[in-house]
Motif scaffolding. Sequence first.
Motif, PDB file in Angstrom:
ATOM      1  N   ILE A 231       1.203   7.684   2.073  1.00  0.00           N
ATOM      2  CA  ILE A 231       2.593   7.288   2.315  1.00  0.00           C
ATOM      3  C   ILE A 231       3.425   8.494   2.743  1.00  0.00           C
ATOM      4  O   ILE A 231       4.227   8.416   3.684  1.00  0.00           O
ATOM      5  CB  ILE A 231       3.196   6.646   1.057  1.00  0.00           C
ATOM      6  CG1 ILE A 231       2.445   5.358   0.715  1.00  0.00           C
ATOM      7  CG2 ILE A 231       4.666   6.358   1.257  1.00  0.00           C
ATOM      8  CD1 ILE A 231       2.506   4.303   1.773  1.00  0.00           C
ATOM      9  N   PHE A 232       3.244   9.627   2.075  1.00  0.00           N
ATOM     10  CA  PHE A 232       3.999  10.826   2.440  1.00  0.00           C
ATOM     11  C   PHE A 232       3.659  11.268   3.863  1.00  0.00           C
ATOM     12  O   PHE A 232       4.551  11.656   4.632  1.00  0.00           O
ATOM     13  CB  PHE A 232       3.714  11.952   1.453  1.00  0.00           C
ATOM     14  CG  PHE A 232       4.413  11.805   0.139  1.00  0.00           C
ATOM     15  CD1 PHE A 232       5.795  11.911   0.060  1.00  0.00           C
ATOM     16  CD2 PHE A 232       3.719  11.564  -1.026  1.00  0.00           C
ATOM     17  CE1 PHE A 232       6.460  11.772  -1.144  1.00  0.00           C
ATOM     18  CE2 PHE A 232       4.362  11.419  -2.241  1.00  0.00           C
ATOM     19  CZ  PHE A 232       5.739  11.526  -2.299  1.00  0.00           C
ATOM     20  N   ASN A 233       2.390  11.221   4.217  1.00  0.00           N
ATOM     21  CA  ASN A 233       2.002  11.600   5.578  1.00  0.00           C
ATOM     22  C   ASN A 233       2.548  10.610   6.601  1.00  0.00           C
ATOM     23  O   ASN A 233       2.948  10.994   7.698  1.00  0.00           O
ATOM     24  CB  ASN A 233       0.478  11.680   5.685  1.00  0.00           C
ATOM     25  CG  ASN A 233      -0.080  12.932   5.039  1.00  0.00           C
ATOM     26  OD1 ASN A 233       0.547  13.987   5.042  1.00  0.00           O
ATOM     27  ND2 ASN A 233      -1.262  12.820   4.463  1.00  0.00           N
ATOM     28  N   PHE A 234       2.551   9.337   6.259  1.00  0.00           N
ATOM     29  CA  PHE A 234       3.103   8.334   7.168  1.00  0.00           C
ATOM     30  C   PHE A 234       4.580   8.604   7.441  1.00  0.00           C
ATOM     31  O   PHE A 234       5.026   8.566   8.596  1.00  0.00           O
ATOM     32  CB  PHE A 234       2.915   6.940   6.569  1.00  0.00           C
ATOM     33  CG  PHE A 234       3.596   5.844   7.351  1.00  0.00           C
ATOM     34  CD1 PHE A 234       2.968   5.279   8.443  1.00  0.00           C
ATOM     35  CD2 PHE A 234       4.857   5.395   6.997  1.00  0.00           C
ATOM     36  CE1 PHE A 234       3.590   4.274   9.180  1.00  0.00           C
ATOM     37  CE2 PHE A 234       5.488   4.396   7.709  1.00  0.00           C
ATOM     38  CZ  PHE A 234       4.853   3.829   8.806  1.00  0.00           C
ATOM     39  N   LEU A 235       5.330   8.877   6.388  1.00  0.00           N
ATOM     40  CA  LEU A 235       6.760   9.138   6.563  1.00  0.00           C
ATOM     41  C   LEU A 235       6.995  10.396   7.392  1.00  0.00           C
ATOM     42  O   LEU A 235       7.847  10.420   8.288  1.00  0.00           O
ATOM     43  CB  LEU A 235       7.434   9.280   5.192  1.00  0.00           C
ATOM     44  CG  LEU A 235       7.381   8.055   4.280  1.00  0.00           C
ATOM     45  CD1 LEU A 235       8.057   8.356   2.953  1.00  0.00           C
ATOM     46  CD2 LEU A 235       8.036   6.862   4.940  1.00  0.00           C
ATOM     47  N   LEU A 289      10.702   1.448   5.384  1.00  0.00           N
ATOM     48  CA  LEU A 289      11.106   0.700   4.197  1.00  0.00           C
ATOM     49  C   LEU A 289      10.034  -0.305   3.780  1.00  0.00           C
ATOM     50  O   LEU A 289       9.751  -0.470   2.591  1.00  0.00           O
ATOM     51  CB  LEU A 289      12.435  -0.021   4.473  1.00  0.00           C
ATOM     52  CG  LEU A 289      13.643   0.867   4.718  1.00  0.00           C
ATOM     53  CD1 LEU A 289      14.866   0.030   5.050  1.00  0.00           C
ATOM     54  CD2 LEU A 289      13.930   1.742   3.509  1.00  0.00           C
ATOM     55  N   VAL A 290       9.431  -0.969   4.753  1.00  0.00           N
ATOM     56  CA  VAL A 290       8.400  -1.965   4.438  1.00  0.00           C
ATOM     57  C   VAL A 290       7.196  -1.299   3.785  1.00  0.00           C
ATOM     58  O   VAL A 290       6.663  -1.783   2.772  1.00  0.00           O
ATOM     59  CB  VAL A 290       7.983  -2.720   5.713  1.00  0.00           C
ATOM     60  CG1 VAL A 290       6.748  -3.570   5.456  1.00  0.00           C
ATOM     61  CG2 VAL A 290       9.127  -3.604   6.203  1.00  0.00           C
ATOM     62  N   VAL A 291       6.766  -0.174   4.324  1.00  0.00           N
ATOM     63  CA  VAL A 291       5.593   0.519   3.772  1.00  0.00           C
ATOM     64  C   VAL A 291       5.887   1.019   2.366  1.00  0.00           C
ATOM     65  O   VAL A 291       5.060   0.863   1.447  1.00  0.00           O
ATOM     66  CB  VAL A 291       5.183   1.685   4.690  1.00  0.00           C
ATOM     67  CG1 VAL A 291       4.158   2.582   4.006  1.00  0.00           C
ATOM     68  CG2 VAL A 291       4.614   1.144   6.000  1.00  0.00           C
TER      69      VAL A 291
END
Length: 309
Positions: A231-235, A289-291
Amino acid sequence: MSTTDTADRAEDGELRPERPGPAEPRPSGGRVTEEGGVLNVFAHSFLVLWTVMAAAPLLWIAVSAFKTSAEVLSDPFGFPSGLHWANFANAWAEANIGRYALNSLIILSGSLTGTMLLGSMAAYVIARYTFRGNRALHLLFIGGLMFPIFLALVPLFFMLQNLGLLNTRPGLILVYIAYSLPFTIFFLTAFFRTLPSGVHEAAIVDGASHTRTFWQIMMPMAKPGLISIGIFNFLGQWNQFVLPRVLNVGSRDDYVLPQGLAALMVQMGYEGDWGALYAGLTIAMLPVLVVYVTFQRQVQAGLTAGALK
């Protein structure tokens, strides 16, 4: 009363409870309770203030996305007179936000997959195996966290240019992976060390290879940590602006979403279509926000797993 007297009276059926002696003075906890209450009020007030500061800009952008340009300029903090869905259509089609979002998804699919794959394997080896140079290798990856990305922009530009990867998706994917690996390895190394060693040793004793042990045993156990760092990498990669702004300056059709939003801001500044600009920002925020809402519990479990164990 002695034990003998108690036994004699018990035989006669006259056993009575002894009279309690004077109660010992108890320490007063009023001051501790009062201090704890003040601390709780302060903590809750700070959390409420932080929530308002974080959520208010997002809500303002979402509300402004339904306004006309005149309403944005005349009453920036008011509510829209109606739901102007045309702003989203203009941002998606005319401002090419849809194409920019697709470019970001294509690049993110490659960079996030490569980051998680390479990062998890490197972190597993550093955390579970002892070899010469283990600590030096770990410190080398951690040192990447302290290296400012702005110092690497010029070398990266000429390196990709010499390799023929400048202004290409593979080049940007490789740079994203290299940029995200230090924190990924730092986080997953600490997480892999919290996993029980007995399971790993039992798998080796039973004849499982190192590869099979990693993929079928250790990776499922590390799922909370993998989701959290994913999640952190995605953001970080979804919102990355500096790297594509320098390394992806070819055709405008190849822009990623942050580049497209910057171009839209300049364009809407001249044309005055502020509603489309805020609609574009809202579209860019929705995947994040969805993720996060979808994987919120997994993120919290991954962050607290090491402390609980």
